[in-house]
Design an enzyme around this catalytic site. Structure first.
Site, PDB file in Angstrom:
ATOM      1  N   ASP A 343       0.557  -1.408  -0.076  1.00  0.00           N
ATOM      2  CA  ASP A 343      -0.366  -0.296   0.335  1.00  0.00           C
ATOM      3  C   ASP A 343       1.092   1.328  -0.091  1.00  0.00           C
ATOM      4  OD1 ASP A 343      -2.309   1.358   1.056  1.00  0.00           O
ATOM      5  OD2 ASP A 343      -1.544   1.858   2.063  1.00  0.00           O
ATOM      6  N   GLU A 379       1.327  -0.293  -5.138  1.00  0.00           N
ATOM      7  CA  GLU A 379       0.817   0.496  -5.336  1.00  0.00           C
ATOM      8  C   GLU A 379       1.532   1.807  -5.278  1.00  0.00           C
ATOM      9  OE1 GLU A 379      -3.399   2.613  -3.537  1.00  0.00           O
ATOM     10  OE2 GLU A 379      -1.804   2.293  -1.988  1.00  0.00           O
TER      11      GLU A 379
END
Length: 706
Positions: A343, A379
């Site tokens: 993330d 990401e």
């Protein structure tokens, strides 16, 4: 209670069959107390007797699995210098393998009195209101289980949520819904197998905290992007409620997926923690060594925030890096997961301010013999300046390709000036990845993900509808590149409903015929809706749970067939880049682009910004095989027509050089896969309906290389 010196490594609480070694790192501490809790919550404090290289450690012969514990760290309280030690606050072990209990949002959880502000030290004991660490039983019979190492180019990723997938599944027993055991139930496993999924990507399963503001409003941190312990599985997802039972339940789930030939990828949130900013709670790192673990501003009272969550972990310090690397290795070696999705990965690359592709974090992963061998997905952005880094991660890494998502959404809602971008995205985004020595599978392609609209909502709403989140619809993305097809939200208009269904088929067809690795948002294959909510992070209810009772069975079957068709035809999942030229002596190119007249697209035609129709030829006879001793990889050749124009068009197929005849396989305007086999002559004219995809397969004969 007698405590022995023990050893500084490994960090954490490690049971060896006779007792438990405890070790915790703190450079700023001048004393560390180990706090042991009995079944009634009674606390016994023991000073850790030794410190080696800033690791405070001791060995307790009497401590066995199930023992609950925490730490109190004595040291300076100097917020102006970034130090916030406060022994009144019970702290979690950063290396704890299991936790018990949850945060109760009493003022005692915060290191300062609310009335006096964050610079003033609070002396109220937080122990009754915070989770406790649990000494876990490390022994588990894996019965020969190991990671699957499925090839990247054969991967089909399914992003899902442990609770969301299972909470309303009619074939999963009620006592297992919402749990790892429920996700490992044969009904769930069989669903993934039948759909053709090769990897489930689980939204965060590290122990996370439900934010105070959400709890006060009767909501929860459903998505879980609020981690506090990077070794412990989130215990609210456990059917086994025994202390530490969550660990073995997670392992059982992984083993069940592996037995079914499915990999497990977990979404990890190493960029920030649940402790928030200077006004946040004290649960772990903030009280252990605040200035070491977190990025602070020039005024050390405050935190650098590249994540939008109040703080950013400090990747410049060795023990912070070690924490992450030890966590990754633990989940690989002890929990048997097959990969990670990172993330806001750009935040991990920030050495100072700028994102550094060769930062310490990536250097260490590159050389690590364990971590470097699993699937690594970034990401590739964060919320800080310069954080959008799509295409700039190092070799070994694949990335969520946000440019693929944006391009496909723009194309299918009828935007101009996207054809040239579409061609690149459809063929693996070589413009982003080839110059870094990466291959097409560096691009993880997706139309939708957990953050944003579902596929159903993408074609049903122009605007977000997040009122249920309690933030006056001010949260969530405003620029969704969505189109409601003529009506906002639910409608009975048959024309609108038919167009929405076709648009969903268009998106799915484009996704699974594109080069790269397709990622399907869980539930998109069944028409799942979040009622227009594009930021359902706090909705642990029917907004987020899969509605199995009202699943779109036709869309499910179409998606299943698409995945099967991709699996059966290697031309859609090549290991190497297209060259755009004749290969292996053939006179036809490995890929070629065509206009509506069936002629190869001239260079100047790409400048036609209003064009919304494109033909692409994929040559199945020119698939490179990197394995010298393996048999050649060959396939049929295909021709695909993409038409985002709002009217039907008459289109010519390529001439005989490209194929001696064509059969229509998919027509999204006709419902998907076509049953009848009607042969179309080379150069023949066909009617392509508005906003549709048509896939043709060459007659079973090699292209005529004249």
């Amino acid at each position: 209670m007698k405590i022995w010196p023990g050893t500084p490594f490994p960090l954490g609480a490690v049971y060896d069959g006779a007792g438990t070694n405890f070790s915790i790192f703190s450079e700023i501490a001048d004393r560390v107390e180990l706090c042991l809790f009995d079944d009634n919550g009674g606390e016994t404090r023991v000073d850790l007797p030794e410190v080696t290289g800033f690791c405070w450690h001791g060995y307790l012969p009497a401590a066995e699995p199930g023992q609950e514990y925490g730490y109190r760290v004595h040291g300076p309280w100097e917020p102006e210098n970034g130090h916030r030690c406060n022994p009144a606050k019970l702290l979690l072990d950063p290396y704890a393998k299991a936790l018990a209990g949850h945060v109760q949002w009493d003022e005692a959880v915060f290191p300062y009195p609310f009335a006096d502000g964050s610079d003033v030290k609070s002396d109220v004991d937080s122990a009754p209101f915070v989770p406790k660490c649990v000494v876990h039983q490390p022994h588990f019979d894996w019965t020969g289980d190991r990671r699957l190492h499925l090839p990247w180019h054969e991967s089909i990723i399914y992003e899902t949520h442990v609770r969301g997938f299972t909470m309303q599944h009619p074939d999963i027993p009620e006592n297992l819904r919402g749990t790892y055991a429920g996700l490992a139930h044969p009904a769930a496993i069989e669903y993934f197998q039948d759909l053709g999924i090769t990897a489930v990507e689980l939204m965060p399963v590290h122990k996370f905290i439900h934010d105070k503001q959400l709890a006060d409003n009767g909501l929860s941190n459903y998505w879980g992007y609020n981690s506090i312990c990077y070794f412990a599985p989130h215990d609210q997802y456990a059917a086994d409620r025994r202390p530490g039972g969550v660990v073995s339940e997670f392992k059982q789930m992984v083993m069940a997926f592996h037995q079914a030939g499915i990999e497990v990828i977990i979404d990890v949130v190493y960029n920030h923690t649940a402790e928030g900013n200077h006004e946040g709670p004290m649960l772990c790192f903030k009280g252990i060594d605040n200035a070491y673990y977190y990025r602070l501003t020039d005024d050390a009272r405050y935190y650098m925030d590249y994540t939008g969550c109040g703080n950013t972990l400090n990747m410049r310090h060795p023990h912070a890096l070690q924490l992450l690397m030890d966590s990754l290795r633990y989940w690989i070696e002890q929990m048997h997961v097959d990969g990670f999705r990172f993330d806001l990965a750009s935040a991990l690359a920030r050495e100072l301010h700028d994102v550094d592709r060769l930062s310490s974090f990536f250097d260490i992963i590159q050389q690590d013999p364990v971590i470097s061998q699993v699937k690594l997905i970034a990401e590739p952005w964060d919320v800080g300046e310069g954080g959008y880094q799509v295409g700039k991660f190092p070799p070994l890494w694949s990335e969520w390709n946000g440019k693929y998502r944006d391009c496909m959404r723009d194309y299918w809602r009828g935007q101009d000036q996207v054809l040239e971008k579409l061609a690149s995205r459809f063929t693996g985004s070589s413009d982003l990845y080839e110059n870094t020595s990466r291959l097409p599978y560096a691009s993880v392609n997706f139309i939708t993900a957990h953050d944003g609209f579902t596929l159903n909502d993408l074609v049903s709403y122009n605007e977000k509808h997040n009122q249920a989140n309690g933030e006056d619809n001010n949260d969530g993305e405003d620029h969704n590149r969505s189109w409601n097809c003529g009506a906002e939200g639910p409608t009975d208009d048959p024309d609108v409903l038919a167009l929405r269904a076709r648009q969903q088929r268009n998106f799915l067809t484009t996704l699974f015929l594109s080069q790269g690795v397709p990622m399907l948002l869980g539930g998109d294959e069944m028409g799942r809706t979040q009622q227009g909510n594009n930021n359902a992070y706090c909705q642990d209810n029917e907004i987020s749970w899969y509605d199995w009772e009202n699943a779109d069975s036709d869309l499910q079957e179409f998606c299943r067939k698409l995945i099967e068709y991709r699996r059966d035809h290697p031309v859609f999942r090549r290991r190497r880049w297209f060259q755009g030229r004749p290969i292996h002596g053939s006179e036809v190119k490995d890929v070629a682009w065509f206009n509506m007249d069936g002629k190869q697209k001239a260079e100047e035609e790409w400048a036609d910004n209003s064009a919304q129709t494109l033909g692409v030829f994929l040559n199945g006879q020119t698939i490179p095989n990197p394995y010298i001793k393996a048999d050649p990889v060959t396939d049929e050749s295909f021709y695909i027509i993409l038409n985002a124009y709002h009217e039907a068009l008459d289109v010519n197929l390529p001439g005989e050089k490209w194929g001696s005849g064509w059969f229509r396989i998919i027509d999204t305007a006709a419902g998907g896969f076509v049953e009848e086999e009607s042969r179309i002559e080379p150069g023949g004219e066909i009617r392509v309906e508005a906003r549709s995809v048509v896939l043709f397969q060459v007659e079973e004969k090699e292209p005529n290389a004249q």
